[in-house]
Design an enzyme around this catalytic site. Structure first.
Site, mmCIF file in Angstrom:
data_model
loop_
_atom_site.group_PDB
_atom_site.id
_atom_site.type_symbol
_atom_site.label_atom_id
_atom_site.label_comp_id
_atom_site.label_asym_id
_atom_site.label_seq_id
_atom_site.Cartn_x
_atom_site.Cartn_y
_atom_site.Cartn_z
ATOM 1 N N CYS A 273 0.427 5.894 7.438
ATOM 2 C CA CYS A 273 -0.642 4.884 7.411
ATOM 3 C C CYS A 273 -0.243 3.535 7.993
ATOM 4 C CB CYS A 273 -1.137 4.701 5.979
ATOM 5 S SG CYS A 273 -1.953 6.157 5.295
ATOM 6 N N PHE B 53 4.313 -4.533 -3.582
ATOM 7 C CA PHE B 53 4.727 -4.557 -2.181
ATOM 8 C C PHE B 53 5.546 -5.803 -1.833
ATOM 9 C CE2 PHE B 53 1.392 -1.476 -2.330
ATOM 10 C CZ PHE B 53 1.774 -0.509 -1.403
ATOM 11 N N LYS C 91 -10.519 -0.682 5.467
ATOM 12 C CA LYS C 91 -9.334 0.171 5.368
ATOM 13 C C LYS C 91 -8.177 -0.409 6.164
ATOM 14 C CE LYS C 91 -6.629 3.818 5.076
ATOM 15 N NZ LYS C 91 -5.897 4.171 3.863
ATOM 16 N N PHE D 273 -8.007 5.332 -0.048
ATOM 17 C CA PHE D 273 -6.946 4.403 -0.439
ATOM 18 C C PHE D 273 -5.938 5.142 -1.315
ATOM 19 C CE2 PHE D 273 -10.781 1.858 0.249
ATOM 20 C CZ PHE D 273 -10.326 0.939 1.187
#
Length: 475
Positions: free
Chosen positions: A270, A259, A214, A155
């Protein structure tokens, strides 16, 4: 502990450096001889703040080494991390050829109990395939060797990877519920103990859940970005300021501020890849992820928003126009050009005949390589793209400045000097770095994302909801 990292790319090198820095003996293995030669000579193949110093310190101390010799890398190692690339295949799925090749290499050389750690971002079920590839090689050798495959997704944020690794918010580890799995769990506890002292950060779960975690995390973050970009585009139409909206909703602790910034779309290694891979996984299982389909579509469209503003201001034919560009990397703190919005915006300007003069404080080398690949079949367009070494030089005789990456160096420029260099005092800001009212005061024609232009007239019909307008017309 004796640890090997397979893959000296972004994740592998950061993992190796940070593990060596707390006293482990770490060997980095890669099949790319040029990359290993560069690392052995003191170079670093990626840009990441603080990484060069950690690598140099641990190399000098003898705790960090580099090799292309698989025998040296794989034998007598307590843990072997697979940290190779998983690029998108043609259908959007993660290409596992490098992961499975690394697994086969492990099976050719391990001799005693080894914990094999999937650090690469891989779809659900990959651990089973890695386990099979290792077992196949052991069987061919006639070796009965116990091992365990665990999932330990990374991460790491580019530009803050060292901090993320050494002070993690969580350490996700997926282990099997068997004897090798229990041994692997204890090995991972010991390995991560130096990064887990202040509070318990390790989250143990089954392997498939760890693999899924993930993708779920990156999909959630990408969704927040696209959601805010959708709101930003509507905010402009109704006369709202998306920055005020961001502060208003971000103050709710259930939402938070991370974000929530509107801009010209996400990129990097990613989010785009992982969203596509998760969508393909869903399709493989006969399911659809409609939200992620929208997230991906919104992001592709958002990279055109700034282009549309430029075309609306200068016209579809941009021949004879010159645009200065600040920022090429997909985000500050990195030289990563993978799926960067700058590639879409600059490509669109060149396609319409414009000249572009570009600057980035870090990614110039990678940018030249990326645009050479993007425009290899369009040499005339490539010839109209110039790179300069000083950020103010992009403005010289330019019709407008276009901001595509929010580097700190761009946040408080000398606007008087900027105005003097620009042919016209016009700025298209894809990252909302400046206040519209302040730009108006200093005489700059300013276009941003999700904020009405200060002083620009708002048409009454644009403020009226479409349904209400229809109803009024019916009366």
């Amino acid at each position: 502990m004796n640890v090997t990292i397979i893959g000296c790319g972004y994740v592998g090198l950061v993992t190796a450096a940070c593990l060596a820095d707390v006293g482990n003996d770490v060997c980095c293995f890669d099949v790319d001889r040029d990359k290993i030669d560069l690392l052995e000579s003191g170079g670093i193949p990626i840009h990441e703040p603080g990484l060069h110093e950690i690598v140099a310190r641990n190399k000098a101390a003898g705790r960090l080494s580099f090799t292309t010799d698989p025998h040296r890398a794989m034998t007598q190692r307590e843990a072997i991390f697979i940290a190779v690339g998983t690029p998108s295949g043609e259908d959007g799925s993660a290409d596992l050829q490098y992961v499975l090749a690394a697994a086969s290499e492990i099976g050719r050389y391990i001799e005693g109990f080894t914990v094999v750690v999937d650090k690469s971002t891989v779809p659900v079920g990959t651990a089973r395939r890695v386990r099979g590839a290792i077992a196949e090689q052991l069987a061919q050798r006639g070796v009965d060797c116990m091992f365990s495959v665990v999932s330990n997704p990374e991460f790491l944020k580019e530009g803050a990877a060292i901090e993320d690794f050494t002070r993690p918010e969580r350490i996700v580890v997926g282990c099997d519920e068997d004897v090798p799995g229990e041994r692997a769990r204890e090995t991972m506890k010991r390995l991560y103990a130096p990064f887990n002292r202040n509070r318990e950060r390790m989250l143990f779960m089954d392997v498939r859940s760890a693999e899924f975690t993930k993708y779920a995390a990156n999909a959630m973050l990408a969704t927040r970005i696209s959601f805010m970009n959708e709101l930003a585009n509507l905010a402009e139409r109704v006369g709202a300021d998306i920055e005020s909206v961001r502060r208003g909703i971000g103050s709710d602790p259930r939402i938070g501020y991370h974000f929530l910034y509107a801009g010209c779309g996400y990129g990097g290694s990613c989010f785009p890849k992982d969203v596509r891979a998760l969508m393909q996984t869903a399709q493989d299982y006969g399911h659809s992820l409609r939200i992620l389909d929208a997230v991906s579509s919104v992001n592709a469209a958002q990279k055109q928003v700034l282009v549309n503003k430029i075309v609306a201001r200068f016209g579809e034919d941009l021949s004879g126009c010159v645009f200065g560009v600040w920022g090429l990397a997909f985000k500050p703190g990195t030289d990563d050009m993978r799926e960067a919005p700058s590639r879409v915006v600059i490509g669109a300007l060149l396609e319409r005949g414009a000249r572009v003069v570009a600057y980035d404080p870090v990614s110039m080398k990678e940018a030249k390589r990326a645009f050479a690949a993007d425009l290899r079949s369009e040499p005339a367009a490539l010839a109209r793209l110039t790179f300069v070494e000083d950020q103010m030089d992009v403005a010289a005789a330019a019709d407008a400045l276009v901001v595509l990456t929010e580097w700190k160096a761009f946040k408080s420029p000398d606007f008087d000097s900027l105005k003097a260099r620009l042919k016209q005092p016009i700025v298209f800001d894809g990252r909302n770095l400046y206040e519209p009212s302040a730009m108006e005061e200093i005489g700059i024609e300013y276009y941003s994302i999700g904020r009405p232009r200060s002083g620009a007239p708002l048409h009454e019909e644009a403020l009226q909801p479409r349904g209400a307008a229809v109803a009024a017309y019916g009366r």
